[in-house]
Design a protein around this motif. Structure first.
Motif, PDB file in Angstrom:
ATOM      1  N   LEU A   1       0.853  -1.185   0.000  1.00  0.00           N
ATOM      2  CA  LEU A   1       0.000   0.000   0.000  1.00  0.00           C
ATOM      3  C   LEU A   1       0.892   1.239   0.000  1.00  0.00           C
ATOM      4  O   LEU A   1       1.784   1.368   0.843  1.00  0.00           O
ATOM      5  N   VAL A   2       0.646   2.139  -0.945  1.00  0.00           N
ATOM      6  CA  VAL A   2       1.291   3.455  -0.950  1.00  0.00           C
ATOM      7  C   VAL A   2       0.233   4.436  -0.491  1.00  0.00           C
ATOM      8  O   VAL A   2      -0.803   4.596  -1.145  1.00  0.00           O
ATOM      9  N   PHE A   3       0.496   5.090   0.648  1.00  0.00           N
ATOM     10  CA  PHE A   3      -0.532   5.890   1.303  1.00  0.00           C
ATOM     11  C   PHE A   3       0.018   7.279   1.603  1.00  0.00           C
ATOM     12  O   PHE A   3       1.035   7.433   2.287  1.00  0.00           O
ATOM     13  N   ALA A   4      -0.671   8.318   1.114  1.00  0.00           N
ATOM     14  CA  ALA A   4      -0.210   9.706   1.271  1.00  0.00           C
ATOM     15  C   ALA A   4      -0.917  10.399   2.422  1.00  0.00           C
ATOM     16  O   ALA A   4      -2.128  10.227   2.622  1.00  0.00           O
ATOM     17  N   HIS A   5      -0.168  11.199   3.170  1.00  0.00           N
ATOM     18  CA  HIS A   5      -0.706  11.920   4.319  1.00  0.00           C
ATOM     19  C   HIS A   5      -1.531  13.131   3.879  1.00  0.00           C
ATOM     20  O   HIS A   5      -1.592  13.500   2.703  1.00  0.00           O
ATOM     21  N   GLY A   6      -2.147  13.793   4.853  1.00  0.00           N
ATOM     22  CA  GLY A   6      -2.978  14.959   4.581  1.00  0.00           C
ATOM     23  C   GLY A   6      -2.189  16.253   4.546  1.00  0.00           C
ATOM     24  O   GLY A   6      -0.978  16.291   4.818  1.00  0.00           O
TER      25      GLY A   6
ATOM     26  N   TYR B   1       4.389   2.022   1.986  1.00  0.00           N
ATOM     27  CA  TYR B   1       5.232   3.190   1.685  1.00  0.00           C
ATOM     28  C   TYR B   1       4.400   4.434   1.993  1.00  0.00           C
ATOM     29  O   TYR B   1       3.349   4.655   1.397  1.00  0.00           O
ATOM     30  N   LEU B   2       4.872   5.229   2.957  1.00  0.00           N
ATOM     31  CA  LEU B   2       4.219   6.493   3.304  1.00  0.00           C
ATOM     32  C   LEU B   2       5.109   7.630   2.817  1.00  0.00           C
ATOM     33  O   LEU B   2       6.049   8.035   3.515  1.00  0.00           O
ATOM     34  N   PRO B   3       4.861   8.148   1.626  1.00  0.00           N
ATOM     35  CA  PRO B   3       5.735   9.202   1.095  1.00  0.00           C
ATOM     36  C   PRO B   3       5.478  10.548   1.766  1.00  0.00           C
ATOM     37  O   PRO B   3       4.345  10.852   2.157  1.00  0.00           O
ATOM     38  N   ARG B   4       6.525  11.332   1.902  1.00  0.00           N
ATOM     39  CA  ARG B   4       6.373  12.718   2.367  1.00  0.00           C
ATOM     40  C   ARG B   4       6.068  13.591   1.157  1.00  0.00           C
ATOM     41  O   ARG B   4       6.754  13.534   0.135  1.00  0.00           O
ATOM     42  N   LEU B   5       5.035  14.394   1.254  1.00  0.00           N
ATOM     43  CA  LEU B   5       4.699  15.329   0.184  1.00  0.00           C
ATOM     44  C   LEU B   5       5.504  16.607   0.386  1.00  0.00           C
ATOM     45  O   LEU B   5       5.609  17.118   1.507  1.00  0.00           O
ATOM     46  N   ARG B   6       6.065  17.107  -0.673  1.00  0.00           N
ATOM     47  CA  ARG B   6       6.964  18.253  -0.559  1.00  0.00           C
ATOM     48  C   ARG B   6       6.320  19.455   0.145  1.00  0.00           C
ATOM     49  O   ARG B   6       5.122  19.705  -0.002  1.00  0.00           O
TER      50      ARG B   6
ATOM     51  N   MET C   1      -0.591  19.632   5.542  1.00  0.00           N
ATOM     52  CA  MET C   1       0.077  20.208   6.721  1.00  0.00           C
ATOM     53  C   MET C   1       0.633  19.173   7.694  1.00  0.00           C
ATOM     54  O   MET C   1       1.240  19.531   8.699  1.00  0.00           O
ATOM     55  N   THR C   2       0.430  17.884   7.445  1.00  0.00           N
ATOM     56  CA  THR C   2       0.954  16.872   8.365  1.00  0.00           C
ATOM     57  C   THR C   2       2.167  16.176   7.743  1.00  0.00           C
ATOM     58  O   THR C   2       2.741  16.659   6.769  1.00  0.00           O
ATOM     59  N   ILE C   3       2.554  15.042   8.302  1.00  0.00           N
ATOM     60  CA  ILE C   3       3.721  14.291   7.829  1.00  0.00           C
ATOM     61  C   ILE C   3       3.360  12.806   7.769  1.00  0.00           C
ATOM     62  O   ILE C   3       2.304  12.399   8.278  1.00  0.00           O
ATOM     63  N   PRO C   4       4.220  11.958   7.208  1.00  0.00           N
ATOM     64  CA  PRO C   4       3.903  10.527   7.108  1.00  0.00           C
ATOM     65  C   PRO C   4       3.597   9.853   8.444  1.00  0.00           C
ATOM     66  O   PRO C   4       2.879   8.845   8.476  1.00  0.00           O
ATOM     67  N   GLN C   5       4.117  10.408   9.552  1.00  0.00           N
ATOM     68  CA  GLN C   5       3.837   9.842  10.877  1.00  0.00           C
ATOM     69  C   GLN C   5       2.340   9.723  11.142  1.00  0.00           C
ATOM     70  O   GLN C   5       1.902   8.908  11.960  1.00  0.00           O
ATOM     71  N   GLU C   6       1.554  10.534  10.445  1.00  0.00           N
ATOM     72  CA  GLU C   6       0.102  10.514  10.598  1.00  0.00           C
ATOM     73  C   GLU C   6      -0.465   9.112  10.362  1.00  0.00           C
ATOM     74  O   GLU C   6      -1.447   8.711  10.994  1.00  0.00           O
ATOM     75  N   ALA C   7       0.158   8.377   9.444  1.00  0.00           N
ATOM     76  CA  ALA C   7      -0.356   7.048   9.085  1.00  0.00           C
ATOM     77  C   ALA C   7       0.584   5.927   9.542  1.00  0.00           C
ATOM     78  O   ALA C   7       0.474   4.794   9.079  1.00  0.00           O
ATOM     79  N   LYS C   8       1.495   6.234  10.467  1.00  0.00           N
ATOM     80  CA  LYS C   8       2.472   5.228  10.901  1.00  0.00           C
ATOM     81  C   LYS C   8       1.804   4.021  11.560  1.00  0.00           C
ATOM     82  O   LYS C   8       2.180   2.868  11.319  1.00  0.00           O
ATOM     83  N   LYS C   9       0.803   4.262  12.413  1.00  0.00           N
ATOM     84  CA  LYS C   9       0.121   3.143  13.074  1.00  0.00           C
ATOM     85  C   LYS C   9      -0.584   2.247  12.061  1.00  0.00           C
ATOM     86  O   LYS C   9      -0.601   1.022  12.193  1.00  0.00           O
ATOM     87  N   LEU C  10      -1.195   2.869  11.062  1.00  0.00           N
ATOM     88  CA  LEU C  10      -1.823   2.100   9.986  1.00  0.00           C
ATOM     89  C   LEU C  10      -0.779   1.242   9.278  1.00  0.00           C
ATOM     90  O   LEU C  10      -1.009   0.052   9.007  1.00  0.00           O
ATOM     91  N   ALA C  11       0.372   1.834   8.989  1.00  0.00           N
ATOM     92  CA  ALA C  11       1.441   1.111   8.292  1.00  0.00           C
ATOM     93  C   ALA C  11       1.910  -0.090   9.113  1.00  0.00           C
ATOM     94  O   ALA C  11       2.086  -1.199   8.575  1.00  0.00           O
TER      95      ALA C  11
END
Length: 687
Positions: free
Chosen positions: A454-459, A482-487, A461-471
């Motif tokens: 699963l490649v999952f993008a955060h919302g 893979y939780l990519p950081r959006l620029r 103003m946040t960071i990939p840590q937002e979905a770390k528990k899901l990962a």
């Protein structure tokens, strides 16, 4: 007169570029002062017109050149003479060139190969370059080196000459990209006004216009070579040698090959490496004649990215940014175009399984020298790249790897590329590089035994840590994540001012491509803004499934959905007057302040709006399995958005889950496990 003719040339060439669809680009610089001799490779007659045009229009230099005697006919011949071009058969051409080089009156363009090398077959044997033409094999001509050396010596011998600037040789590398022979629609017009039908020049023009339709011609002017460096030892011998013509001639005879070799090494080294070069090189270095398109793509990508290890290459822009789309996008234009030409010229044959059979013999077959450019274009391109021995050796090494090994390498390369983007942005705002365990960086959980990812993008103003528990939840159950950081995220809110929604799309696609190299099934998804990226991607590319959580096509907050966009438009209007807008920053009261910005720039919200608008417009293009999750009382996103998405997509398998939630960040905190379970079961049911 020459300057006036060159002004007219600018208009004529502009029209011709539009008519044949050719694109002309250039790089490098020309010395502003002194005598300049430009030595170039030679492939088409158009270069006789184009190089002086570029010199004048882009650098303000008047450049004269030698031309084949066959072009000095009719109105065209008169035009060439007025433009300062002289025939190679002009008996006093050397005297004219010497006078200009000594005085610095005009730049000169000379092609040491002596002819158009239509097959681009050049070898380096016995310490010098040789060209292979229909007349046989011969060394590169050294006449231009003789003229440069003699001009420099004579400049020093003349008492009143300006000796402060040496004669300078600029190596010019001309490369053609996307050479695709096509129908000739311009030739009749040219013949009507120039009356050259029946001439050898007309026959060649017929081929060249076919050849150059929609192509790119790139000119790279390398750093100048100072001829004084090659005559200093002679000048040190003193006045007697300087005035002894026999000694001068003997010295020049020894130096001419050294100088021309040094120049032509730069000319050939600095060709612009393009996609066609790597395509055909990858094809010929493969160990099998059966070509699987997916393997060829992976090999091309590996060969192209390996060029990073070779210093001072002149690379086409294709290799610098979005080459990963070769793997991701089934409609990647450069690849499809190359395949089409290879099939047209019967280098590749498609079999019933969708693979290709490669006829390598056609790349070794001898063709008519005058027609090889249109009859076997890839043989010409291969001849050109074969002179780059370091690139050829890299391709030979890579051809020894299996497809699985190449994919693992590509996965590592893409992860590293994504991290370097973060590292560069972090360094800009913190003046130090981030540690490898930096909390703002992308998160990758990978086990080679897992087949799904699963490649999952955060919302926003946040960071990939937002979905770390899901990962972590999914990874424990055999799903790579893979939780990519959006620029613009996780570094400094200021970074968002300089980021567009296109950057976020790029970041998301890069992560998807990376995971596709090591997993059989790749699901995509995202929270809020990240979900919009998933929708956009699924509208353009086939995916195994997508997951969208609290993603906004409609917003609940009047402040966000109306007031802020209105302020942004007003700010844009004010900026045209070079004044600051009324509001530049918006405060953010986040539910998770430890992983979110406390404020954000107003103009970055416009990028989020662009994603909402684009996603809304492309819903009907989505046909792959989709899971939509929405909190029923989201304070930010209007819950109706989930209904719009669910009803708007054309997927046969689709599921809508509406949960009783009063907060926006529903993948963190109370009730998170229920969401994780829904996602896991969706992946299991559809993989």
């Amino acid at each position: 007169m020459i300057r006036f003719i060159l002004l007219i040339s600018q208009f004529i060439i502009f029209i011709l570029k539009k008519l044949i669809g050719a694109d002309i680009t250039y790089s490098g610089e020309i010395p502003e002062k002194g005598s300049v001799l430009i030595l170039s490779n030679h492939f088409t007659r158009f270069e006789t017109f184009i190089v002086p045009y570029i010199l004048f229009s882009r650098y303000g230099h008047i450049g004269r050149s030698l031309g084949d005697n066959s072009i000095f006919v009719g109105l065209l011949g008169e035009y060439m003479r007025l433009a300062g071009t002289i025939s190679v058969k002009n008996k006093i051409k050397n005297r004219i060139i010497l006078n200009d080089l000594i005085s610095g009156k005009s730049d000169w363009i000379i092609y040491p190969e002596g002819n158009m090398i239509k097959n681009k077959l050049i070898t380096f044997d016995d310490g010098e370059f040789h060209i292979h033409t229909k007349s046989g094999i011969r060394p590169i001509y050294t006449g231009s080196a003789v003229l440069a050396l003699k001009a420099e010596i004579l400049r020093n011998r003349r008492k009143n000459s300006n000796n402060d600037i040496s004669v300078q040789i600029v190596p010019l590398s001309i490369t053609y990209d996307n050479i695709r022979p096509g129908e000739n629609t311009l030739l009749l017009w040219i013949d009507k006004y120039l009356n050259i039908r029946g001439t050898h020049f007309f026959e060649e023009l017929e081929i060249e216009i076919n050849l150059l339709m929609k192509s790119n011609m790139h000119l790279h002017f390398d750093k100048p070579i100072h001829v004084s460096d090659y005559v200093d030892k002679f000048l040190e011998q003193g006045h007697d040698s300087l005035n002894n013509d026999d000694k001068i001639d003997k010295f020049i005879d020894k130096q001419r090959k050294i100088l021309i070799n040094d120049v032509m090494k730069k000319v050939y080294h600095n060709i612009q490496i393009n996609f066609d070069h790597i395509f055909i090189l990858s094809l010929v270095t493969m160990s099998t004649i059966k070509v699987c398109p997916s393997y060829l793509k992976v090999l091309i990508f590996k060969n192209a990215t390996s060029l990073d290890s070779i210093k001072n290459l002149n690379l086409h822009p294709t290799f610098k940014n979005d080459l990963f789309l070769l793997i991701l996008d089934d409609k990647y234009a450069p690849f499809l175009s190359a395949i089409k030409l290879a099939k047209l010229q019967q280098i590749l044959y498609e079999n019933s399984e969708g693979d290709y059979l490669f006829d390598k013999n056609l790349l070794e077959k001898e063709y008519n020298f005058d027609r090889i450019r249109v009859e076997n274009t890839f043989q010409v391109i291969l001849n050109e790249i074969n002179l780059q021995k370091n690139i050829v050796n890299v391709a030979l090494d890579n051809a020894g790897f299996s497809q699985k090994e190449l994919k693992i390498d590509n996965f590592a390369y893409l992860r590293d590329k994504e991290y370097k983007i973060f590292e560069k942005e972090y360094l800009q705002y913190h003046k130090t590089i981030p540690g490898k365990d930096n909390a703002s960086a992308s998160i990758v959980l990978y086990d080679p035994k897992n087949t799904a990812a699963l490649v999952f993008a955060h919302g926003y103003m946040t960071i990939p840590q937002e979905a770390k528990k899901l990962a972590e939840y999914l990874f424990k159950r055999g799903v790579n994540v893979y939780l990519p950081r959006l620029r613009g995220h996780g570094t400094n809110p200021l970074a968002l001012k300089h980021i567009s929604s296109k950057n976020w799309e790029y970041d998301f696609q890069l992560a998807i491509t990376a995971m596709s190299q090591v997993c059989e099934k790749v699901f995509i998804g995202g929270f809020a803004t990240g979900g919009l990226l998933a929708l956009l991607h699924a509208a353009q590319h086939k995916v195994d499934g997508l997951i969208v959580i609290n993603s906004a096509l409609r917003l609940n907050s009047l402040h966000v959905s109306y007031v802020i966009p209105t302020l942004h438009v007003f700010n844009e209007m004010i900026s045209q007057l070079h004044e600051k807008g009324i509001v530049e920053w918006v405060e953010n009261k986040s539910e998770n302040p430890d992983i979110s910005y406390s404020k954000h720039p107003l103009n970055s919200i416009a990028q989020m709006e662009k994603l909402m608008t684009k996603a809304d417009a492309t819903l009907k293009q989505i046909k792959d399995p989709i899971l939509v999750i929405q909190g029923d009382n989201d304070p930010i996103v209007n819950p109706k958005s989930a209904q719009f998405i669910y009803k708007g997509v054309k997927s046969e398998f689709k599921k809508l889950v509406v949960l009783p939630r009063d907060n926006h960040s529903i993948i963190l905190g109370k009730g998170e496990t229920e969401i994780f379970e829904n996602i896991y079961h969706f992946i299991e049911d559809t993989k």
